[in-house]
Design a protein around this motif. Structure first.
Motif, PDB file in Angstrom:
ATOM      1  N   VAL A 161       0.840  -1.201   0.000  1.00  0.00           N
ATOM      2  CA  VAL A 161       0.000   0.000   0.000  1.00  0.00           C
ATOM      3  C   VAL A 161       0.869   1.243   0.000  1.00  0.00           C
ATOM      4  O   VAL A 161       0.588   2.218  -0.702  1.00  0.00           O
ATOM      5  CB  VAL A 161      -0.958  -0.020   1.218  1.00  0.00           C
ATOM      6  CG1 VAL A 161      -1.718   1.276   1.309  1.00  0.00           C
ATOM      7  CG2 VAL A 161      -1.921  -1.175   1.112  1.00  0.00           C
ATOM      8  N   TRP A 203       2.558   6.211  -6.425  1.00  0.00           N
ATOM      9  CA  TRP A 203       2.039   5.929  -7.768  1.00  0.00           C
ATOM     10  C   TRP A 203       0.773   6.740  -8.026  1.00  0.00           C
ATOM     11  O   TRP A 203       0.609   7.348  -9.089  1.00  0.00           O
ATOM     12  CB  TRP A 203       1.738   4.435  -7.908  1.00  0.00           C
ATOM     13  CG  TRP A 203       1.025   4.120  -9.172  1.00  0.00           C
ATOM     14  CD1 TRP A 203       1.564   3.974 -10.404  1.00  0.00           C
ATOM     15  CD2 TRP A 203      -0.389   3.956  -9.325  1.00  0.00           C
ATOM     16  NE1 TRP A 203       0.583   3.725 -11.323  1.00  0.00           N
ATOM     17  CE2 TRP A 203      -0.630   3.707 -10.684  1.00  0.00           C
ATOM     18  CE3 TRP A 203      -1.466   3.997  -8.443  1.00  0.00           C
ATOM     19  CZ2 TRP A 203      -1.906   3.501 -11.183  1.00  0.00           C
ATOM     20  CZ3 TRP A 203      -2.731   3.786  -8.938  1.00  0.00           C
ATOM     21  CH2 TRP A 203      -2.946   3.545 -10.302  1.00  0.00           C
ATOM     22  N   ALA A 204      -0.136   6.746  -7.026  1.00  0.00           N
ATOM     23  CA  ALA A 204      -1.403   7.448  -7.214  1.00  0.00           C
ATOM     24  C   ALA A 204      -1.179   8.943  -7.392  1.00  0.00           C
ATOM     25  O   ALA A 204      -1.832   9.593  -8.212  1.00  0.00           O
ATOM     26  CB  ALA A 204      -2.324   7.184  -6.024  1.00  0.00           C
ATOM     27  N   VAL A 205      -0.239   9.502  -6.626  1.00  0.00           N
ATOM     28  CA  VAL A 205       0.045  10.929  -6.755  1.00  0.00           C
ATOM     29  C   VAL A 205       0.639  11.209  -8.132  1.00  0.00           C
ATOM     30  O   VAL A 205       0.253  12.167  -8.817  1.00  0.00           O
ATOM     31  CB  VAL A 205       0.990  11.384  -5.627  1.00  0.00           C
ATOM     32  CG1 VAL A 205       1.458  12.796  -5.859  1.00  0.00           C
ATOM     33  CG2 VAL A 205       0.287  11.280  -4.294  1.00  0.00           C
ATOM     34  N   MET A 255       1.288  -0.311 -12.851  1.00  0.00           N
ATOM     35  CA  MET A 255       0.554  -0.726 -11.656  1.00  0.00           C
ATOM     36  C   MET A 255      -0.100  -2.083 -11.866  1.00  0.00           C
ATOM     37  O   MET A 255      -0.160  -2.907 -10.959  1.00  0.00           O
ATOM     38  CB  MET A 255      -0.483   0.339 -11.302  1.00  0.00           C
ATOM     39  CG  MET A 255      -1.297   0.086 -10.054  1.00  0.00           C
ATOM     40  SD  MET A 255      -0.431  -0.621  -8.657  1.00  0.00           S
ATOM     41  CE  MET A 255       0.432   0.752  -7.972  1.00  0.00           C
ATOM     42  N   MET A 275       1.864   2.126  -3.311  1.00  0.00           N
ATOM     43  CA  MET A 275       0.805   2.632  -4.188  1.00  0.00           C
ATOM     44  C   MET A 275       0.557   4.119  -4.007  1.00  0.00           C
ATOM     45  O   MET A 275       0.075   4.779  -4.923  1.00  0.00           O
ATOM     46  CB  MET A 275      -0.490   1.866  -3.924  1.00  0.00           C
ATOM     47  CG  MET A 275      -0.434   0.447  -4.446  1.00  0.00           C
ATOM     48  SD  MET A 275      -1.758  -0.507  -3.776  1.00  0.00           S
ATOM     49  CE  MET A 275      -1.239  -2.148  -4.186  1.00  0.00           C
ATOM     50  N   PHE A 276       0.872   4.661  -2.844  1.00  0.00           N
ATOM     51  CA  PHE A 276       0.613   6.095  -2.618  1.00  0.00           C
ATOM     52  C   PHE A 276       1.373   6.978  -3.603  1.00  0.00           C
ATOM     53  O   PHE A 276       0.752   7.799  -4.285  1.00  0.00           O
ATOM     54  CB  PHE A 276       0.945   6.489  -1.181  1.00  0.00           C
ATOM     55  CG  PHE A 276      -0.129   6.128  -0.197  1.00  0.00           C
ATOM     56  CD1 PHE A 276      -1.405   6.611  -0.353  1.00  0.00           C
ATOM     57  CD2 PHE A 276       0.133   5.313   0.879  1.00  0.00           C
ATOM     58  CE1 PHE A 276      -2.408   6.287   0.532  1.00  0.00           C
ATOM     59  CE2 PHE A 276      -0.861   4.979   1.780  1.00  0.00           C
ATOM     60  CZ  PHE A 276      -2.129   5.468   1.602  1.00  0.00           C
TER      61      PHE A 276
END
Lengths: 414, 121
Positions: free
Chosen positions: B74, B80-82, B98, B77-78
């Motif tokens: 997780v 990546w999301a930004v 992803m 993933m942070f």
């Protein structure tokens, strides 16, 4: 020290004192509210002897807790036993420091005090104690520290009920933390920043995230309930099996500190939900609240409190409505349902943003929000109607799942 | 930049002080009348049979290990999301990256599931 820094520090201390006094009073009132709400739901009166309508009951309880006898079991580990309530209390209260609770207030001052010197501040000041650039990463980090207090309380008491409660609590909290972390990823996909102020600003420019990210909202609330160890997820202190779970051996103020921590966590989870999904202090359908001014700050602050109280009430309502999960159901809900749904959900949202925003070329955040909302309606139908038919939580509806003959014959042989 | 963290330090100091204050106040104000029964661990009124710190189910260790693995995923993933929001031109590449990452993760997850790591009964 230069005057600007001193002005900044002065403001920070003032905001900190206001926020903490408010949170502590709020917690005290929540203990009364919980009893009143439960009484109301169960058709009773609730506490009504101390003060008008029982309003002074929290004060009486606090005083009583302060002077009650402290117990320290002979077999317990004294240092950890003393430390555990503090370790659960500190993270719970820390989290309230970084959530913005009102619109920024324009504030200019320039004055001098004897001995301390000159204080200067100019421009708008954000209504949050510490406006951290790391935003809700900090909340996730600190909320996972709450598990230490509970695990250490359970272990150091050296009582069987405490140990079981502590073990259950730690397993449950770490399990739902993964789901909690996954459920905020769609917000990052839309906002592109982890700080709370940018999340709120992005919601003011588009839609409140509860519409375009409804499933994430649902997952967040469920995992938040589990993180705060409240019913229907209150395995750690299931009183019918574990006396009082991890705080069986605690009395007086140490017990009260666990209690304060629990209610502070309820406030924090509600405030997080409001900030991430319901626009924080934003007043909908008007841009008036973004102009800045004392009146705007007060209005948005009260509106924020109203929204948070709605979720606090929802949590109490859920507590007195739903029965407790069985432990294996709880773990399978976390690991086999919430984590998968959250993972698939953020991938679907990412693909949707890619298609809608970058292939179709929809750039207006509001239009994007409505497209995502339509997608969410479809996803909600798939998750809640097609997938969830008593199959998600194993054994929750045995009538609907006839046991296959092969299983029964095996069971009879063994 | 780092100035934003100064109020946080103040808050930490304040909260730790409050917690210590509550413990000390309660220690001063409470009355003590110790009896041998009161000093025992609570066991529903029965005499305490044995120490509580015995072996417990290995399931809890398993959950802890799975948690560490998945929580670190997780954390990956942070950013990546930004980046997905902030680099709109490369979003297709990011999406594929992803999906590959999640593919590896899912393989591990299915393995853990099939081996019964998530079963509690």
């Amino acid at each position: 020290m230069n005057p600007e820094l001193k002005g900044f520090l002065l403001l920070s201390v003032a905001k900190m004192l206001v926020v903490f006094v408010a949170v502590l009073i709020w917690v005290a009132l929540l203990t009364l509210m919980e009893r009143k709400v439960s009484a109301w739901i169960q058709n009773r009166l609730g506490p009504n002897r101390v003060g008008p309508g029982g309003l002074l009951q929290p004060a009486a309880d606090g005083l009583k807790n302060l002077v009650k006898e402290e117990t320290l079991p002979k077999v317990a580990n004294p240092i950890l036993f003393l430390l555990a309530p503090a370790m659960s209390f500190v993270p719970a209260l820390l989290m309230s420091a970084i959530i913005p609770f009102a619109a920024p207030l324009p504030l200019d001052f320039d004055f001098s005090l004897p001995l301390l010197g000159r204080f200067v501040h100019a421009g708008s000041t954000p209504m949050v104690v510490a406006d951290l650039p790391v935003g809700f990463l900090f909340v996730l980090a600190i909320s996972s520290m709450g598990v230490y207090g509970i695990a250490i309380a359970g272990w150091s008491s050296n009582s069987k009920y405490s140990l079981l409660g502590g073990l259950r609590a730690s397993a449950q909290m770490v399990s739902y933390e993964v789901a909690l972390g996954l459920s905020v990823i769609p917000i990052l996909l839309l906002a592109g920043n982890v700080s709370f102020s940018s999340v709120i600003a992005d919601q003011q420019g588009g839609l409140w995230y509860v519409l375009p990210l409804f499933l994430a909202f649902f997952l967040f609330v469920v995992s938040g309930l589990a993180e705060t160890n409240r019913l229907p997820f209150d395995m750690p202190e299931a009183e019918s099996e574990l006396i009082a779970g991890f705080h069986t051996e605690y009395s007086s103020m140490k017990f009260a500190m666990f209690f304060i921590a629990e209610y502070a966590n309820v406030i924090t989870v509600s405030a997080m939900t409001v900030t991430l999904f319901l626009g924080g202090w934003d007043i909908p359908f008007t841009a008036w609240d973004q102009q800045g001014g004392l009146l705007q700050t007060l209005a948005t602050g009260s509106f924020f409190v109203v929204k948070v109280m709605f979720f606090v009430f929802l949590f109490m309502w859920i507590r007195w409505t739903l029965p407790r999960f069985r432990y294996d159901q709880l773990m399978s809900l976390g690991w086999k349902f919430l984590i998968e749904v959250a993972t698939v959900y953020f991938v679907v949202i990412a693909i949707a943003i890619h298609l809608i925003g970058r292939v179709w070329g929809v750039t207006d955040p509001r239009a994007m929000g409505w497209w995502l909302f339509a997608l969410n309606l479809v996803l909600c139908y798939i998750v809640f109607v097609l997938l969830d038919r008593g199959l998600v939580i194993e054994g929750s509806s045995p009538q609907r799942r006839p046991v296959p003959p092969s299983v029964t014959s095996e069971a009879m042989e063994s | 930049m780092l100035q934003a963290y100064v109020p946080l330090l103040l808050v930490v100091a304040f909260v730790v002080f409050a917690a210590a204050g509550m413990l000390v106040m309660s220690h001063w104000l409470s009355s003590y009348r110790r009896t041998p029964t009161k000093l025992q661990a609570y066991e529903s009124g029965m005499p305490v049979l044995s120490d509580a710190r015995e072996r417990f189910s290995v399931k809890f260790y398993l959950v802890a290990m799975l948690f560490i693995i998945f929580d670190i995923e997780v954390v990956f993933m942070f950013p990546w999301a930004v980046a997905f929001k902030q680099l709109p031109a490369q979003s297709g590449v990011l999406l594929v990256a992803m999906l590959v990452f999640l593919g590896v993760l899912t393989a591990g997850f299915i393995y853990a599931w099939k081996r019964g790591a998530l079963e509690w009964s």
